[in-house]
Design an enzyme around this catalytic site. Structure first.
Site, PDB file in Angstrom:
ATOM      1  N   ASN A 193     -10.509  -6.245  -4.132  1.00 10.76           N
ATOM      2  CA  ASN A 193     -10.820  -4.968  -4.788  1.00 10.76           C
ATOM      3  C   ASN A 193     -10.043  -4.752  -6.079  1.00 10.76           C
ATOM      4  O   ASN A 193     -10.521  -4.087  -6.992  1.00 10.76           O
ATOM      5  CB  ASN A 193     -10.607  -3.796  -3.820  1.00 10.76           C
ATOM      6  CG  ASN A 193      -9.243  -3.803  -3.172  1.00 10.76           C
ATOM      7  OD1 ASN A 193      -8.508  -4.784  -3.216  1.00 10.76           O
ATOM      8  ND2 ASN A 193      -8.900  -2.695  -2.547  1.00 10.76           N
ATOM      9  N   LYS A 216      -3.182 -17.191  -4.641  1.00  8.44           N
ATOM     10  CA  LYS A 216      -4.574 -17.442  -4.261  1.00  8.44           C
ATOM     11  C   LYS A 216      -5.336 -16.131  -4.297  1.00  8.44           C
ATOM     12  O   LYS A 216      -5.103 -15.238  -3.480  1.00  8.44           O
ATOM     13  CB  LYS A 216      -4.680 -18.039  -2.849  1.00  8.44           C
ATOM     14  CG  LYS A 216      -6.106 -18.498  -2.516  1.00  8.44           C
ATOM     15  CD  LYS A 216      -6.310 -18.742  -1.033  1.00  8.44           C
ATOM     16  CE  LYS A 216      -6.634 -17.477  -0.285  1.00  8.44           C
ATOM     17  NZ  LYS A 216      -7.953 -16.883  -0.650  1.00  8.44           N
ATOM     18  N   GLU A 290       0.454  -6.018   3.108  1.00  7.23           N
ATOM     19  CA  GLU A 290      -0.190  -4.758   2.729  1.00  7.23           C
ATOM     20  C   GLU A 290      -1.605  -4.851   3.254  1.00  7.23           C
ATOM     21  O   GLU A 290      -2.442  -5.583   2.717  1.00  7.23           O
ATOM     22  CB  GLU A 290      -0.148  -4.571   1.204  1.00  7.23           C
ATOM     23  CG  GLU A 290      -0.437  -3.154   0.769  1.00  7.23           C
ATOM     24  CD  GLU A 290      -1.921  -2.877   0.654  1.00  7.23           C
ATOM     25  OE1 GLU A 290      -2.466  -2.217   1.582  1.00  7.23           O
ATOM     26  OE2 GLU A 290      -2.536  -3.325  -0.317  1.00  7.23           O
ATOM     27  N   CYS A 324      -7.906   0.343  -0.030  1.00  6.22           N
ATOM     28  CA  CYS A 324      -7.262   0.382   1.284  1.00  6.22           C
ATOM     29  C   CYS A 324      -6.559   1.702   1.553  1.00  6.22           C
ATOM     30  O   CYS A 324      -6.447   2.134   2.703  1.00  6.22           O
ATOM     31  CB  CYS A 324      -6.283  -0.771   1.424  1.00  6.22           C
ATOM     32  SG  CYS A 324      -5.043  -0.827   0.106  1.00  6.22           S
ATOM     33  N   GLU A 425     -11.881   1.305   9.518  1.00  2.93           N
ATOM     34  CA  GLU A 425     -11.907   1.267   8.058  1.00  2.93           C
ATOM     35  C   GLU A 425     -13.272   0.766   7.581  1.00  2.93           C
ATOM     36  O   GLU A 425     -13.665  -0.363   7.859  1.00  2.93           O
ATOM     37  CB  GLU A 425     -10.803   0.345   7.528  1.00  2.93           C
ATOM     38  CG  GLU A 425     -10.700   0.353   6.019  1.00  2.93           C
ATOM     39  CD  GLU A 425      -9.574  -0.519   5.495  1.00  2.93           C
ATOM     40  OE1 GLU A 425      -8.958  -0.147   4.484  1.00  2.93           O
ATOM     41  OE2 GLU A 425      -9.303  -1.574   6.104  1.00  2.93           O
ATOM     42  N   GLU A 502       5.487  -2.709  -2.471  1.00  2.75           N
ATOM     43  CA  GLU A 502       5.148  -3.317  -3.759  1.00  2.75           C
ATOM     44  C   GLU A 502       5.239  -2.260  -4.848  1.00  2.75           C
ATOM     45  O   GLU A 502       5.333  -1.060  -4.584  1.00  2.75           O
ATOM     46  CB  GLU A 502       3.744  -3.919  -3.704  1.00  2.75           C
ATOM     47  CG  GLU A 502       3.640  -5.087  -2.728  1.00  2.75           C
ATOM     48  CD  GLU A 502       2.329  -5.850  -2.835  1.00  2.75           C
ATOM     49  OE1 GLU A 502       2.378  -7.044  -3.143  1.00  2.75           O
ATOM     50  OE2 GLU A 502       1.271  -5.240  -2.601  1.00  2.75           O
TER      51      GLU A 502
END
Length: 530
Positions: A193, A216, A290, A324, A425, A502
């Site tokens: 995303n 990656k 995450e 998310c 979700e 983060e």
């Protein structure tokens, strides 16, 4: 009915991330059709050789898989997957570059990362268009994402010299000190995303600390990370320090299990996070995770309703709802529900679905046809369980992009906590409305989930706001706004949403390990026998 779209909502928010690049994106694209922009990007060879190892683009030696532009459904590139031997080469190159990079001064690392931030800003319009090609999100949103990435790199360039140990005096003149040292070669695995942001958020603190990184990207979004690799090379980072490998789960497993990988940072779904944590755990490697969320947004009766509506829009419809941290569970105090819903529907009806390369577009394309079907399946299941669809939740045919994956943003009412669409979700533009009567009830229901990524509160009562925020079991929380995370604000979750942070100084420290050194100055005293 007044028609609203994000461009008219954003100026009213103190949210740099989503507003920063609006004017730049408008100037860049207002006279250029989406089709022309796509053709110009493809003509530049942006889809050629999408691995990046030892300072240059290259192909992997594995099977080829197609990259598809979400807004058209058409193939843009054939991407060659990285094999185990390709990953060996990438890790070895990063390991060799790390021996030089770790010895550079914090000032030199800071200058090079600052230059990378400057190059990102200089190429903002180009990088934003690549982000659209990768994700299908609107160009103004992609532009804001890219500019925020430059800010993030600038922040970590400034933090590079702050990574320090401590010195503690002990009796007799002895003392100990600690050193913070880089791990070595780290692995980063990103989600689809926010592909460019993922590469920056994982590489900036790792590199600022003195590590190397092999990254990656998700197989659905392979284009942006290679652009970042070229920027790092141009900024003067040692060849091989930052590498890009492509592929799906097999590539990810080979990367995480490589014996020379010292730390892993993963963003993605819970199942993927569990697999990464298990593989890293067997090698006793530290991990940052995450993962997903099913976050709550609680709107009290004393809230500014217009602001609350804007918050609900930001909490559900950015990036086609594929975020998310989104707060798809919107809890509204019962006595204001009708008024809130009326205002919400007017706002959502004005969100234009269309060509993501055009600035008047508010909602772009879902990442793939399969994902669009998944989102529609959740809407259908909610209706089967008694929910009422108030708006959207259907496919949209965009002129000139008839084979794209476009969905109208959806609002579901008459929802209950036990519905599948409320519990799981969805990762799509689906807002579920839930009523509540008391503060205690709202908090208890908000916390009744296995996730704990984000959450928010809208109220004029700041005592209540801080009280409720203190009780919510989540890592990234908002008062009277939502989905605002400028550089410096820690981002990460509780419970099944992962661990580690983060986008902040804490993430810089997480890419270092502590070495303690005890210095004896008083002489060694052996124990005496009575």
């Amino acid at each position: 009915m007044q028609r609203l779209r994000f461009s008219s909502l954003l100026p009213q928010f103190r949210c740099r991330l989503f507003a920063a690049a609006q004017s730049k994106a408008s100037a860049a694209t207002s006279t250029t059709s989406g089709a022309a922009k796509l053709d110009s990007l493809k003509s530049l060879g942006l889809t050629d050789k999408l691995n990046f190892v030892n300072g240059e683009r290259c192909d992997g030696n594995g099977a080829a898989f197609d990259n598809v532009y979400p807004a058209s459904g058409h193939k843009t590139a054939a991407v060659r997957e990285s094999t185990a031997s390709d990953i060996d080469k990438a890790v070895l190159a990063s390991k060799e570059a790390f021996t030089k990079w770790r010895e550079t001064s914090p000032l030199e690392r800071s200058l090079k990362l600052g230059e990378a931030a400057r190059l990102i800003r200089a190429r903002l319009q180009h990088l934003a268009a690549v982000e659209v090609l990768d994700t299908g999100k609107p160009i103004w949103e992609a532009s804001a994402d890219i500019e925020a990435c430059a800010d993030t790199l600038q922040m970590f360039s400034g933090l590079a010299h702050t990574l320090a140990g401590e010195h503690v005096h002990l009796p007799g003149g002895s003392f100990y000190y600690t050193r913070r040292e880089p791990f070595g070669v780290c692995a980063g695995i990103g989600a689809w995303n926010y592909p460019f942001q993922m590469a920056v958020w994982k590489s900036a603190p790792a590199l600022a600390c003195g590590n190397g990184l092999v990254f990656k990207p998700a197989p659905l979004t392979p284009l942006g990370a290679v652009q970042l690799a070229e920027i790092y090379a141009e900024a003067g980072l040692p060849a091989g320090l930052f590498s890009v490998v492509q592929g799906g789960p097999d590539t990810g497993r080979a990367l995480v299990r490589h014996p020379d990988i010292a730390k892993v940072s993963f963003t993605g779904g819970v199942a993927g996070g569990q697999a990464v944590a298990e593989a890293a755990g067997r090698l006793i490697r530290p991990v940052t995770l995450e993962l997903g969320g099913k976050s709550p947004l609680i709107i009290f009766a004393d809230a500014d309703l217009d602001e609350a509506v804007r918050g609900a829009v930001l909490a559900n419809y950015l990036c086609q709802g594929q975020v998310c941290s989104n707060a798809a569970r919107v809890f509204v105090e019962r006595r204001i529900l009708d008024d809130f819903v009326d205002r919400l529907l007017r706002a959502v009806a004005g969100l234009r679905v269309g060509d993501p390369m055009l600035t008047e577009t508010a909602i772009g394309a879902s990442i793939s046809s399969q994902h669009a079907e998944r989102v529609l399946g959740y809407i259908g299941s909610a209706e089967a369980e008694g929910a009422k669809r108030l708006f959207g939740g259907d496919r949209v045919e965009v002129p000139g992009l008839e084979t794209g994956h476009f969905l109208r943003p959806c609002v579901l009412a008459n929802c209950s906590d036990g519905m599948r669409a409320v519990r799981e979700e969805i990762f799509g533009a689906v807002l579920t409305l839930l009523e509540f009567d008391t503060e205690a009830e709202a908090v208890a229901r908000a916390n009744a989930t296995e996730f704990g990524l984000s959450g928010g509160v809208f109220t004029r009562d700041l005592a209540r706001a801080h009280r409720v925020i203190g009780e919510l079991q989540a890592g990234s929380l908002y008062i009277n706004t939502y989905n605002s995370y400028p550089p410096g604000v820690p981002f990460g979750g509780y419970k099944m949403s992962g661990f580690g942070r983060e986008n902040c100084a804490e993430s810089l420290r997480s890419y270092s390990q502590v070495k303690s050194v005890y210095v004896e100055c008083a002489g060694i005293q052996l124990p005496t026998v009575p």
